[in-house]
Design a protein around this motif. Structure first.
Motif, short mmCIF file in Angstrom:
data_model
loop_
_atom_site.label_atom_id
_atom_site.label_comp_id
_atom_site.label_asym_id
_atom_site.label_seq_id
_atom_site.Cartn_x
_atom_site.Cartn_y
_atom_site.Cartn_z
N SER A 1 0.85 -1.19 0.00
CA SER A 1 0.00 0.00 0.00
C SER A 1 0.88 1.24 0.00
N GLU A 2 0.30 2.35 -0.40
CA GLU A 2 1.02 3.63 -0.36
C GLU A 2 1.38 4.01 1.08
N LYS A 3 0.52 3.61 2.00
CA LYS A 3 0.77 3.91 3.42
C LYS A 3 2.08 3.28 3.88
N GLU A 4 2.30 2.01 3.53
CA GLU A 4 3.54 1.33 3.94
C GLU A 4 4.76 1.95 3.26
N LYS A 5 4.59 2.35 2.01
CA LYS A 5 5.70 3.01 1.31
C LYS A 5 6.04 4.34 1.98
N ASP A 6 5.01 5.10 2.33
CA ASP A 6 5.23 6.39 2.99
C ASP A 6 5.87 6.21 4.36
N GLU A 7 5.45 5.19 5.08
CA GLU A 7 6.02 4.93 6.41
C GLU A 7 7.49 4.55 6.30
N ASN A 8 7.82 3.75 5.28
CA ASN A 8 9.21 3.38 5.06
C ASN A 8 10.05 4.61 4.72
N PHE A 9 9.51 5.47 3.87
CA PHE A 9 10.22 6.69 3.48
C PHE A 9 10.46 7.60 4.69
N ALA A 10 9.44 7.73 5.53
CA ALA A 10 9.59 8.55 6.74
C ALA A 10 10.67 7.98 7.66
N GLU A 11 10.70 6.66 7.76
CA GLU A 11 11.70 6.03 8.62
C GLU A 11 13.11 6.18 8.04
N ILE A 12 13.22 6.10 6.71
CA ILE A 12 14.53 6.30 6.07
C ILE A 12 15.04 7.70 6.35
N LYS A 13 14.17 8.69 6.25
CA LYS A 13 14.59 10.05 6.55
C LYS A 13 15.06 10.18 8.00
N ASN A 14 14.40 9.46 8.88
CA ASN A 14 14.80 9.49 10.30
C ASN A 14 16.14 8.81 10.54
N LEU A 15 16.50 7.84 9.67
CA LEU A 15 17.77 7.13 9.85
C LEU A 15 18.95 8.09 9.86
N TYR A 16 18.91 9.10 8.99
CA TYR A 16 20.02 10.05 8.92
C TYR A 16 20.21 10.75 10.25
N GLY A 17 19.10 11.12 10.87
CA GLY A 17 19.18 11.76 12.19
C GLY A 17 19.69 10.81 13.25
N LYS A 18 19.33 9.54 13.13
CA LYS A 18 19.76 8.56 14.13
C LYS A 18 21.28 8.34 14.12
N ILE A 19 21.94 8.64 12.98
CA ILE A 19 23.40 8.52 12.95
C ILE A 19 24.06 9.90 13.01
N GLY A 20 23.27 10.91 13.40
CA GLY A 20 23.86 12.21 13.71
C GLY A 20 23.95 13.20 12.57
N PHE A 21 23.28 12.93 11.44
CA PHE A 21 23.32 13.84 10.30
C PHE A 21 22.04 14.66 10.22
N ASP A 22 22.18 15.93 9.86
CA ASP A 22 21.03 16.78 9.58
C ASP A 22 20.65 16.60 8.12
N LEU A 23 19.44 16.11 7.88
CA LEU A 23 18.98 15.86 6.52
C LEU A 23 18.42 17.15 5.92
N MET A 24 18.94 17.53 4.76
CA MET A 24 18.50 18.75 4.09
C MET A 24 17.59 18.39 2.92
N LEU A 25 16.37 18.90 2.96
CA LEU A 25 15.34 18.57 1.97
C LEU A 25 14.97 19.83 1.19
N ASN A 26 15.68 20.06 0.11
CA ASN A 26 15.46 21.26 -0.71
C ASN A 26 15.53 22.53 0.14
#
Length: 411
Positions: free
Chosen positions: A245-270
């Motif tokens: 489902s799109e919901k699961e895809k969106d949840e995975n994407f949100a978690e991937i974005k959080n991964l960068y923060g979990k290893i100490g990086f500030d994620l820049m989105l445009n």
């Protein structure tokens, strides 16, 4: 679809036929030749079966990478054999026509026999990619190299003269299988005396869970005085699998974005931010992925909002085709772009400072190292991890250290 299958089968038969000729010319033991044929058939059946089992809801797995590695290991050398043996056949046909036309040779003497030394040359040439691919699988994929690059800019703010940036890219954590080697690479990153570290995308192959076993390892990347920043790569969007489902895809994407923060990086989105050093500042700009043949989520206009043409800018953009098609022509003047994405195809020949070649250069105009046009630069990192083929030959995993210097390049 049927025509494509027929063509593919014909190609495999052509390769198998000619690679067999090299062995048949040199080896006369019947049981050895039969064994070769049986093994070849079994390997081909296994490879075809493994690819038919690919599950688009799962994506790349250790099994698919093993299959890709096996296919390259078997068929790249056989392609070399085929080219040599087919070339010999062209010579033999030409010789037979000459014999018939000029010497009126009997039909049975028209076609010269295969020459043993040609088969020996073919096997010798085929051994090069065979051994290289084995090395790439067992050693090359973790043979981390530090590439150091100094770039001069006439308008670099004085305080940033000598400013050093470490860049990593294309981690693809779902492919890793050796914690000791990854820990060694993290130590190598931490040994570099840089002011800032930038991560230009692809933390996973597809799923956020791929990074979970490696969070503690990558959290060991030390803090930098001027920060740790990242952007997304094409694989971070989960585009290459079928989701329930799109919901699961969106949840995975949100978690991937959080991964960068979990290893100490500030994620820049445009977006952008100023990096202040003393009385001077430079602008750091981070766009989402923009690829000529991949997802176009990057918005350069939005990311550079509020910046001026005279600001010194360092842009993070995962795919170097973005620089080619948009960035280098942008009137806001992006001085330095840092990219990755290509991996240098993980296969090529490189003699630093003298020569480099990879199939990547036929796809990307900028594919590894530093490129310049009209005073604007892009540096393409060769990638930290690996994807699809579970190895690296000639194009080694890279940790980049870029030093910014004030002045003009001597070229």
């Amino acid at each position: 679809m049927i025509l494509r299958f027929v063509i593919l089968c014909a190609l495999f038969l052509f390769i198998e036929f000619y690679s067999y000729q090299a062995f048949r010319t040199l080896i006369k033991l019947r049981w050895v030749l039969i064994s070769y044929q049986i093994i070849s058939v079994l390997l081909l059946v296994f490879i075809i079966y493994s690819f038919t089992q690919f599950d688009r809801s799962v994506g790349q797995t250790k099994q698919t990478m093993f299959t890709m590695g096996l296919m390259l290991l078997v068929y790249v050398p056989k392609i070399v054999l085929t080219l040599v043996m087919f070339g010999e056949d062209i010579f033999r046909i030409g010789a037979s026509i000459l014999n018939y036309c000029m010497y009126n040779a009997p039909r049975k003497e028209m076609m010269p026999d295969r020459r043993k030394f040609v088969s020996q040359i073919a096997l010798g040439l085929a051994a090069v990619p065979f051994l290289s691919l084995i090395y790439g699988i067992f050693e090359g994929k973790y043979n981390f190299k530090v590439f150091k690059q100094t770039i001069f800019f006439p308008d670099l703010p004085d305080e940033f003269d000598g400013f050093k940036i470490t860049q990593i890219s294309d981690v693809h954590s779902g492919s890793f299988d050796n914690p000791d080697k990854i820990n060694y690479a993290i130590d190598l990153i931490n040994e570099q005396e840089s002011d800032m570290i930038l991560f230009t995308g692809d933390i996973v192959n597809t799923h956020a869970k791929e990074m979970h076993p490696w969070l503690e390892t990558f959290s060991r990347i030390k803090d930098y005085k001027y920060g740790k920043y990242a952007v997304l790569g094409n694989h971070d969007y989960g585009e290459y699998v079928t989701w329930p489902s799109e919901k699961e895809k969106d949840e995975n994407f949100a978690e991937i974005k959080n991964l960068y923060g979990k290893i100490g990086f500030d994620l820049m989105l445009n977006e952008n931010k100023y990096i202040q050093k003393g009385a001077d500042k430079i602008a750091l700009v981070g766009v989402e992925n923009w690829g000529q043949n991949f997802k176009k989520a990057g918005d350069l206009k939005k990311a550079s909002q509020g910046l001026h043409e005279t600001d010194f800018k360092v842009l993070m953009s995962h795919d170097p085709s973005h620089w080619e098609y948009e960035v280098k022509k942008d009137p806001k003047n992006f001085h330095l772009t840092l990219s990755g994405h290509t991996h240098g195809m993980q296969f090529g020949i490189e003699i630093p400072g003298y020569f480099k070649w990879s199939l990547a250069q036929y796809i990307y105009k900028q594919w590894a190292g530093l490129y310049e046009e009209a005073g604007r630069y892009v540096y393409v990192n060769r990638g930290f991890g690996f994807h699809a083929y579970p190895g690296r030959v000639g194009i080694m995993p890279e940790i980049t250290v870029i030093e910014l210097k004030k002045g003009k390049n001597v070229a």
